[in-house]
Design a protein around this motif. Structure first.
Motif, mmCIF file in Angstrom:
data_model
loop_
_atom_site.group_PDB
_atom_site.id
_atom_site.type_symbol
_atom_site.label_atom_id
_atom_site.label_comp_id
_atom_site.label_asym_id
_atom_site.label_seq_id
_atom_site.Cartn_x
_atom_site.Cartn_y
_atom_site.Cartn_z
ATOM 1 N N MET B 10 75.515 17.542 56.025
ATOM 2 C CA MET B 10 75.958 18.184 57.269
ATOM 3 C C MET B 10 75.551 17.345 58.475
ATOM 4 O O MET B 10 76.346 17.137 59.403
ATOM 5 C CB MET B 10 75.346 19.584 57.377
ATOM 6 C CG MET B 10 75.925 20.594 56.402
ATOM 7 S SD MET B 10 74.869 22.054 56.219
ATOM 8 C CE MET B 10 74.863 22.704 57.878
ATOM 9 N N SER B 229 82.288 18.753 75.092
ATOM 10 C CA SER B 229 80.840 18.625 75.176
ATOM 11 C C SER B 229 80.358 17.981 73.890
ATOM 12 O O SER B 229 80.993 18.124 72.839
ATOM 13 C CB SER B 229 80.201 20.005 75.334
ATOM 14 O OG SER B 229 78.911 19.996 74.785
ATOM 15 N N TRP B 230 79.252 17.243 73.943
ATOM 16 C CA TRP B 230 78.780 16.565 72.723
ATOM 17 C C TRP B 230 78.375 17.569 71.660
ATOM 18 O O TRP B 230 78.327 17.236 70.471
ATOM 19 C CB TRP B 230 77.617 15.635 73.057
ATOM 20 C CG TRP B 230 76.366 16.326 73.534
ATOM 21 C CD1 TRP B 230 76.060 16.651 74.811
ATOM 22 C CD2 TRP B 230 75.292 16.769 72.719
ATOM 23 N NE1 TRP B 230 74.853 17.291 74.859
ATOM 24 C CE2 TRP B 230 74.354 17.362 73.586
ATOM 25 C CE3 TRP B 230 75.019 16.726 71.355
ATOM 26 C CZ2 TRP B 230 73.158 17.915 73.131
ATOM 27 C CZ3 TRP B 230 73.832 17.265 70.901
ATOM 28 C CH2 TRP B 230 72.911 17.865 71.776
ATOM 29 N N LEU B 231 78.086 18.815 72.047
ATOM 30 C CA LEU B 231 77.681 19.807 71.055
ATOM 31 C C LEU B 231 78.859 20.239 70.181
ATOM 32 O O LEU B 231 78.665 20.688 69.052
ATOM 33 C CB LEU B 231 77.086 21.026 71.743
ATOM 34 C CG LEU B 231 75.605 20.880 72.067
ATOM 35 C CD1 LEU B 231 75.195 21.885 73.110
ATOM 36 C CD2 LEU B 231 74.766 21.027 70.814
ATOM 37 N N VAL B 234 79.178 18.045 67.093
ATOM 38 C CA VAL B 234 77.987 18.250 66.261
ATOM 39 C C VAL B 234 78.147 19.541 65.454
ATOM 40 O O VAL B 234 77.995 19.564 64.230
ATOM 41 C CB VAL B 234 76.717 18.291 67.138
ATOM 42 C CG1 VAL B 234 75.527 18.771 66.319
ATOM 43 C CG2 VAL B 234 76.438 16.910 67.702
ATOM 44 N N ILE B 235 78.495 20.610 66.169
ATOM 45 C CA ILE B 235 78.642 21.896 65.475
ATOM 46 C C ILE B 235 79.850 21.856 64.533
ATOM 47 O O ILE B 235 79.794 22.354 63.408
ATOM 48 C CB ILE B 235 78.738 23.027 66.506
ATOM 49 C CG1 ILE B 235 77.354 23.213 67.142
ATOM 50 C CG2 ILE B 235 79.216 24.326 65.867
ATOM 51 C CD1 ILE B 235 77.261 24.240 68.214
ATOM 52 N N LEU B 238 78.740 19.934 61.420
ATOM 53 C CA LEU B 238 77.824 20.731 60.583
ATOM 54 C C LEU B 238 78.610 21.794 59.813
ATOM 55 O O LEU B 238 78.463 21.944 58.605
ATOM 56 C CB LEU B 238 76.756 21.407 61.448
ATOM 57 C CG LEU B 238 75.731 20.496 62.129
ATOM 58 C CD1 LEU B 238 74.878 21.295 63.112
ATOM 59 C CD2 LEU B 238 74.833 19.828 61.097
ATOM 60 N N ILE B 274 83.093 25.129 71.066
ATOM 61 C CA ILE B 274 82.180 24.959 72.200
ATOM 62 C C ILE B 274 83.000 24.522 73.407
ATOM 63 O O ILE B 274 83.466 23.383 73.475
ATOM 64 C CB ILE B 274 81.109 23.898 71.881
ATOM 65 C CG1 ILE B 274 80.445 24.191 70.549
ATOM 66 C CG2 ILE B 274 80.097 23.811 73.006
ATOM 67 C CD1 ILE B 274 79.708 25.492 70.490
#
Lengths: 422, 287
Positions: B10, B229-231, B234-235, B238, B274
């Motif tokens: 992940m 957004s960089w999140l 990532v999310i 994952l 996000i």
């Protein structure tokens, strides 16, 4: 105004950054918690179950581009399961089948999952490339693995716990070339085709070419194809210009079947020797009547006349509208059978009583490697490093029926090899 | 239930998602991530299997490989980026797909990369998956922290400006070529470094690891997670890496459900999971 320090608390950009930081912190916390909760999930130290069925894991390619093989393997294993279950046995075995897909991460995930569930041993994965990824994990955790279809060089050498029932192509491949040369001793001009993006085909063609060199034949043309190719006009034209008397093909079922058909359609009349990738009845609908006469060496022959192979054939035909089983299904049956028989012998000697799962896995491995097995492939046993020793190999020729839609591999020669060396 | 092995996959997915996100933050749809991932992985596999291949490798050696991979991929990205970044939109995407194919075919045919079987028996820096979790987790934390800093920096704002309107931002005096190239190089370095960790984790490396399929999968991470957004990536990385494994209890239907999620995600969350609005609400929230 654009400097972050100078922003008011109501500024949307500042709020967004603060939100980002908060979410990132929460995410980091969640990941850390997950890592902590699942830090140790190996049941190896627990005592092995004394009653009830013993769990045995299998990770097969039920999805992805190798799924044709995986489905055949599932069929082979489930037939073996039913057949062995109905015979007298000391300990029931419960099969846990997981999809190992056709890529490396999925095979690793399936192995991890099965090991965590406490399986006594593993069957799989389907592809050799997946085995190089997943087998080291089983080796580190001390779980015996029996590979049912990994034929690449170096699989049992991954570690002491890794063994296989699928003979390497280096043992099988020379037989078909020898048969072709026996039929036409005057053969001098050989063309070689192989799928260069396929691990199996590239390994096999190296062996074919070595055998040809050993027989004093230098290929007049070597053509590289791709697994996804449909149109082979260019490589075929290039090869036919050299007027070959023998064509040797290492490819998989779909591309290889098309290649054979186009070779014949473009006027090639000589002998064709194909590798193990085409060792499946799935080629009949692809090359149809043009398949006729193709020579292939096999680790399994459906025509082997032994009681266990007759049972396997009839069970397979019953479950598949009369189809004849191929090598992949037979090897999967064999993988299940050798583990099942080793478990029975160990159980009968009380080898599972009062030991941890880790110790039971180790004992099962010793028992597995020391046994001799009578399987649909013929009699087999293992070398100390886990490599299969199979005494009997077969050369078959494809014979298509009048409709050109269906055919069979007819056995033309059976070879006894005293000790198959890799 | 998630185990540590899956957690590593992940986190590697999240890192690849970030690598696709970086050029996108500057408005460039680049699918080159798998090419640099493959270069990093192949480099690590080659270096660590030299000599008599011990079964273990020191952490220092892995860090050295990561530095080398970052250097090599940065050089390659500079070389490729200069001509390729003149293209825009779908044309850029196509030329980066070509790069992925070139690298794949090169790895398949080079005499020292093991052909289609690839390189196997790659030594392990960690005996337990937990080691990989901590190591790749630290890498993700570092990358995330840099991205968070980036958003407030001059470079980050320039990237956002180019994304909104390249012509206008050039009129404002932003050196657009340099900014786009920087984002492309950063993305390549991140993918290369991720490839090094992945090669050790997977025990083996072959040309299939950096295929066009990976480009599409990693793009899906960004689309589902959100590209503002960089999140988001990532999310997305994952979740989408974990989902096929979490769906195992449904058996043969799991990939159908997985496909449904990919299909319905953009329908219900057109901007991804996000969004800036979500982050803003989160930032204003007072307990």
């Amino acid at each position: 105004m654009l400097r972050s320090g100078g922003l008011s608390p109501t500024d949307p950009l500042a709020a967004r950054r603060r939100g980002s930081a908060r979410l990132a912190t929460a995410l980091a916390g969640a990941l850390a918690l997950l890592a902590y909760l699942s830090r140790s999930s190996d049941p190896a130290a627990q005592p092995v179950r004394q009653r009830g069925p013993l769990p045995l894991g299998a990770a097969l390619a039920l999805t992805g581009n190798a799924n044709l093989y995986g489905q055949d393997q599932r069929m082979g294993i489930s037939l073996a399961q039913g057949w062995l279950h109905n015979r007298p046995h000391h300990r029931a075995v419960e099969l846990q089948l997981e999809d190992g897909a056709s890529d490396e991460p999925s095979a690793i995930a399936a192995f991890n999952l099965l090991i965590r569930r406490g399986v006594i041993a593993l069957i799989g994965p389907t592809l050799s490339q997946q085995a190089f990824a997943a087998d080291p994990i089983a080796q580190r955790r001390g779980v015996p693995v029996v590979a049912a279809s990994n034929t690449a060089k170096g699989i049992p050498q991954i570690g002491a716990f890794i063994s296989r029932v699928s003979a390497q192509s280096s043992v099988i491949a020379p037989l078909s070339i020898d048969e072709a040369l026996r039929r036409e001793p005057g053969t001098r001009r050989v063309a070689v085709f192989f799928a260069q993006d396929d691990a199996y085909s590239t390994a096999e063609t190296a062996i074919f070419q070595k055998v040809l060199a050993a027989r004093g034949l230098t290929p007049v043309s070597i053509q590289r194809t791709q697994l996804a190719d449909n149109d082979f006009q260019n490589p075929i034209t290039a090869a036919l210009q050299q007027r070959p008397q023998l064509v040797v093909i290492s490819a998989q079922a779909v591309d290889g079947g098309n290649l054979i058909r186009q070779l014949r359609e473009l006027g090639y009349r000589g002998q064709i020797v194909v590798g193990n990738g085409l060792n499946t009845p799935n080629i009949y609908p692809i090359c149809q009547r043009w398949c006729d006469g193709v020579l292939i060496a096999q680790a399994y022959s459906p025509e082997l006349n032994t009681p266990i192979n007759r049972s396997f054939r009839s069970l397979f035909a019953e479950a598949n509208n009369g189809r004849v089983p191929g090598q992949i299904a037979a090897q999967a049956w064999t993988a299940y059978q050798v583990l099942f028989e080793a478990i029975q012998r160990l159980q009968a000697r009380g080898g599972f009583s009062g030991v941890t799962l880790a110790e039971a896995r180790w004992r099962l491995l010793q028992e597995l490697l020391s046994g001799r097995y009578n399987t649909p492939l013929g009699p087999i046993h293992f070398r100390a490093d886990g490599e299969v020793v199979q005494g009997r190999f077969y050369v078959a020729q494809v014979r298509m029926d009048g409709t050109g839609r269906n055919g069979r591999f007819t056995l033309v020669r059976e070879r006894e090899l005293p000790e198959a060396k890799p | 239930m998630i185990d540590n092995g899956l957690l590593v996959q992940m986190i590697l997915g999240a890192l690849l998602g970030l690598s696709v996100y970086l050029p996108m933050a500057a408005g460039q749809l680049s699918l080159a991530t798998p090419a640099f991932y493959a270069v990093g992985g192949t480099l690590a596999a080659l270096l660590s299997t030299q000599g008599d291949t011990p079964s273990a490798i020191s952490l220092g050696a892995v860090l050295g490989e990561m530095l080398l991979a970052a250097g090599l991929t940065a050089a390659l990205a500079l070389l490729v980026g200069l001509p390729v970044l003149r293209l825009r939109g779908i044309y850029l995407a196509i030329s980066t797909i070509a790069l992925v194919e070139i690298v794949r075919v090169a790895i398949l045919n080079l005499p020292f990369t093991g052909g289609a079987t690839g390189i196997f028996g790659i030594p392990q820096p960690f005996q337990q998956p937990l080691g990989y979790v901590l190591f790749s987790g630290s890498l993700l934390a570092l990358a995330g922290w840099l991205c968070q800093r980036l958003e407030a920096s001059r470079l980050g704002r320039s990237m956002a400006a180019i994304r909104d309107d390249e012509l206008a931002s050039r009129c404002m005096g932003i050196h657009t070529t340099r900014v786009k190239l920087t984002a492309f190089v950063a993305s390549a370095m991140l993918a290369g470094v991720t490839g090094v960790v992945a090669a050790h984790y997977l025990n083996t490396w072959n040309a299939r690891q950096g295929s066009f399929d990976v480009a599409i999968t990693t793009l899906a991470f960004v689309i589902l997670g959100g590209s503002r957004s960089w999140l988001g990536p990532v999310i997305g990385g994952l979740l989408l890496t974990a989902l096929p494994e979490l769906l195992r209890p449904v058996g043969d239907l799991r990939l159908v459900l997985f496909g449904l999620v990919i299909l319905l995600g953009p329908v219900f969350f057109p901007q991804g999971l996000i969004t800036p609005a979500l982050l803003e609400r989160l930032g204003r929230w007072k307990p």
